[in-house]
Scaffold this motif. Structure first.
Motif, mmCIF file in Angstrom:
data_model
loop_
_atom_site.group_PDB
_atom_site.id
_atom_site.type_symbol
_atom_site.label_atom_id
_atom_site.label_comp_id
_atom_site.label_asym_id
_atom_site.label_seq_id
_atom_site.Cartn_x
_atom_site.Cartn_y
_atom_site.Cartn_z
ATOM 1 N N SER A 274 0.828 -1.210 0.000
ATOM 2 C CA SER A 274 0.000 0.000 0.000
ATOM 3 C C SER A 274 0.862 1.259 0.000
ATOM 4 O O SER A 274 0.349 2.360 0.187
ATOM 5 C CB SER A 274 -0.928 0.005 1.220
ATOM 6 N N TYR A 275 2.158 1.106 -0.232
ATOM 7 C CA TYR A 275 3.078 2.251 -0.197
ATOM 8 C C TYR A 275 2.665 3.350 -1.174
ATOM 9 O O TYR A 275 2.788 4.538 -0.865
ATOM 10 C CB TYR A 275 4.498 1.775 -0.513
ATOM 11 N N GLY A 276 2.177 2.960 -2.341
ATOM 12 C CA GLY A 276 1.821 3.952 -3.356
ATOM 13 C C GLY A 276 0.400 4.458 -3.259
ATOM 14 O O GLY A 276 -0.014 5.281 -4.082
ATOM 15 N N SER A 277 -0.355 4.000 -2.267
ATOM 16 C CA SER A 277 -1.763 4.393 -2.177
ATOM 17 C C SER A 277 -2.179 4.773 -0.755
ATOM 18 O O SER A 277 -2.815 5.810 -0.547
ATOM 19 C CB SER A 277 -2.651 3.254 -2.680
ATOM 20 N N HIS A 278 -1.844 3.939 0.216
ATOM 21 C CA HIS A 278 -2.199 4.196 1.614
ATOM 22 C C HIS A 278 -0.947 4.010 2.471
ATOM 23 O O HIS A 278 -0.668 2.910 2.942
ATOM 24 C CB HIS A 278 -3.304 3.251 2.087
#
Length: 208
Positions: free
Chosen positions: A56-60
């Motif tokens: 989820s690093y690129g989104s959350h």
């Protein structure tokens, strides 16, 4: 005069807490799996940057702000991170440590996490939620490696702390803490069951 050993790199490996880890990890797994199913942006980001796995690093990347389960993880981590910073010799008088980033990593099979560091942060770490048998360790790199100009190879019989790379193989329920400038990677595991971990960063601010 004896030979000096200077500039140590300290990595802390410890359990998150003494009791309730199994049920806490089950709650985290449920949240992680639900997030992956709903996170179409993260799925697209992972397909490009984390092929075969999910992060989820690129989104959350601030899960502690949107999930009560992750907020509970933050609460459990805070005293450990503070103790680690004090052990490193940092002066925290008039300063507050706080979690700035927190994201999910789910990987199995040949999924890897390439060599990297965590810029714009102070202390980083990973909490291990699920670690199947045979899962890869987290591998740290000697920060002086790019400065070893014209050096011959090291002997194979050196103690682990004298080598250019050091691997830590954590268990579920353990936290690994390190300073954010320390480069690290995760090699492929070739396991069927997923390795699930929560990565995080901490920063500091002056108290008001």
């Amino acid at each position: 005069m004896p030979m000096l050993s200077l500039f140590p790199t300290r990595i802390d490996v410890a359990p998150l807490k003494k009791r309730g880890l199994d049920s806490f990890n089950r709650d985290l797994i449920d949240v992680c799996e639900s997030l992956r199913l709903a996170d179409t942006t993260g799925q697209r980001w992972s397909a490009k940057h984390y092929p075969g796995g999910y992060t989820s690093y690129g989104s959350h990347d601030q899960m502690h702000r949107i999930s009560t389960t992750f907020a509970a993880l933050e609460k459990a981590l805070d005293p450990q991170v503070k103790a680690y910073a004090l052990a490193l010799g940092y002066d925290l008088r008039g300063r507050k440590l706080s979690m700035t980033d927190c994201w999910v990593n789910m990987m199995a099979g040949a999924v890897t996490h390439n060599l990297h560091l965590h810029p714009l942060s102070f202390i980083s770490g990973t909490y291990y939620v699920q670690v199947p048998r045979g899962a890869a360790a987290i591998k740290f790199e000697d920060p002086r490696l790019d400065r070893l100009m014209a050096a011959p190879p090291r002997r194979a019989d050196l103690a682990p702390r004298e080598r250019l790379h050091f691997s830590v193989k954590p268990k579920a329920g353990q936290v690994v803490l390190f300073e954010s400038w320390l480069r690290h990677e995760v090699p492929p595991s070739f396991t069927v069951q997923e390795r699930i971990s929560i990565s995080f960063n901490y920063g500091w601010t002056a108290r008001q």
